[in-house]
Design a protein around this motif. Structure first.
Motif: not given
Length: 350
Positions: A15-18, A30-32, A34-43
């Motif tokens: 969430g902080f990353a987004y 765009e999925s960031w 939609t979900n209000g946070m960075a994706g699992e791949n970014w993590f």
């Protein structure tokens, strides 16, 4: 942050990353949004870039350790929280004929409009004037013309929330708006230490919920009953809420109630043993769930559920059932929820 007892979960970091990507104008999928946070791949990439970090099971950290780290004085221990007040009150009980199947009491409407107010109290019994959040795009000063002295307000389409010599402890619930980048940066710059409470525990751990909002909503409902009797034929509007609360807040937000709230939560004086084993037992409810033709799940509490409810008051998330409060529209896990007829959360129960 973990040495200070501020555990950070993976979703929080995402969430902080987004938020940082938006603040600095970086491109992201765009999925960031939609979900209000960075994706699992970014993590996963973040963990590879910072090999010194690992996912660990945290140890319990007591409030006493936090106190010892910062040496908080009681006038610097604050609790802030928001609560919703609707234009349609819960009518007080009345005297009626035995055997009568329907007993009515005048309200301003079938369904109300919610105005959020935020209060803040400290451990020596002091409070600050309320902050009103109206469900309007444009805020006008006359909205709080009749409100408590010193009160402020703002407009928001949803009607919801957002330099010191010594550190100040600010106790908040676990709402996502309390953990945004802008809030954290402001608190860090002004010597404010944020302590967020675990989910579904604020009715036990938050002084405002424990000793202030309950009496306030009881006085508020009674005041609207009186208002409706004195203004026959008129509808109670959201702009009438500040004027009603002007008289009721001093009755509920008293030094005695505030001090008792901090005492009952074991915050000040600090009491790590304030809760017994009974407090950690999750309540269970016998709930009947059926599937209807529209593939929407409905909960059958009893035959007294109002017919005019058109919003979902329950939901199934990851196999667990959740109930929505019919007054403030906040969600609660079904196994932790008390309900009478249809679910009303502890904050809205008289």
């Amino acid at each position: 942050m973990s040495p200070r007892g501020k555990a950070v979960m993976g979703k929080t970091i995402r969430g902080f990353a987004y938020q940082l990507a938006k603040e600095y104008g970086k491109s992201f999928p765009e999925s960031w949004t939609t979900n209000g946070m960075a994706g699992e791949n970014w993590f996963m990439g973040f963990r590879k870039r910072h090999s010194q970090l690992s996912i660990r099971t945290p140890e319990a950290t007591s409030l006493a350790r936090l106190y010892n780290s910062y040496n908080f004085e009681p006038h610097n221990i604050w609790n802030a929280d928001e609560s919703g007040f609707t234009t349609v009150q819960t009518p007080a009980k009345i005297i009626a004929q035995k055997g009568a199947k329907q007993v009515g009491s005048i309200t301003s409407g079938e369904r109300g409009t919610l105005v959020t107010i935020c209060l803040a109290i400290n451990a020596i019994g002091h409070s600050i004037p309320p902050f009103f959040i109206f469900p309007r795009k444009r805020y006008k000063d006359h909205f709080i013309r009749d409100g408590p002295i010193g009160s402020k307000g703002v407009g928001n389409t949803s009607g919801c929330i957002a330099s010191n010599e010594k550190n100040v402890l600010l106790i908040l619930d676990n709402h996502s708006s309390h953990c945004s980048i802008s809030v954290i940066n402001y608190c860090r710059s002004n010597g404010i230490v944020i302590l967020t409470l675990p989910p579904h525990c604020s009715h036990k751990l938050q002084p405002l919920d424990k000793a202030v909002y309950g009496p306030l909503k009881k006085f508020y409902n009674g005041a609207i009953d009186t208002w409706m009797r004195n203004h026959v034929g008129q509808q109670f509007q959201i702009y009438d809420i500040p004027g009603v609360l002007k008289n009721e807040i001093p009755r509920a937000v008293t030094p005695n109630n505030i001090l008792n709230g901090f005492l009952a939560c074991g915050i000040f004086p600090l009491n790590p043993n304030i809760f017994t084993e009974q407090d950690y037992i999750c309540l269970t409810q016998n709930l009947t769930v059926t599937q209807n033709n529209d593939s929407d799940l409905s909960i059958l509490l009893n035959e007294n559920v109002p017919d005019d409810i058109d919003e979902p008051y329950h939901d199934i998330r990851e196999g667990d059932e959740w109930l929505k409060c019919t007054m403030c529209l906040e969600w609660a896990h079904s196994k932790c929820a008390n309900y009478d007829n249809y679910f009303t959360c502890p904050y809205c129960i008289d």
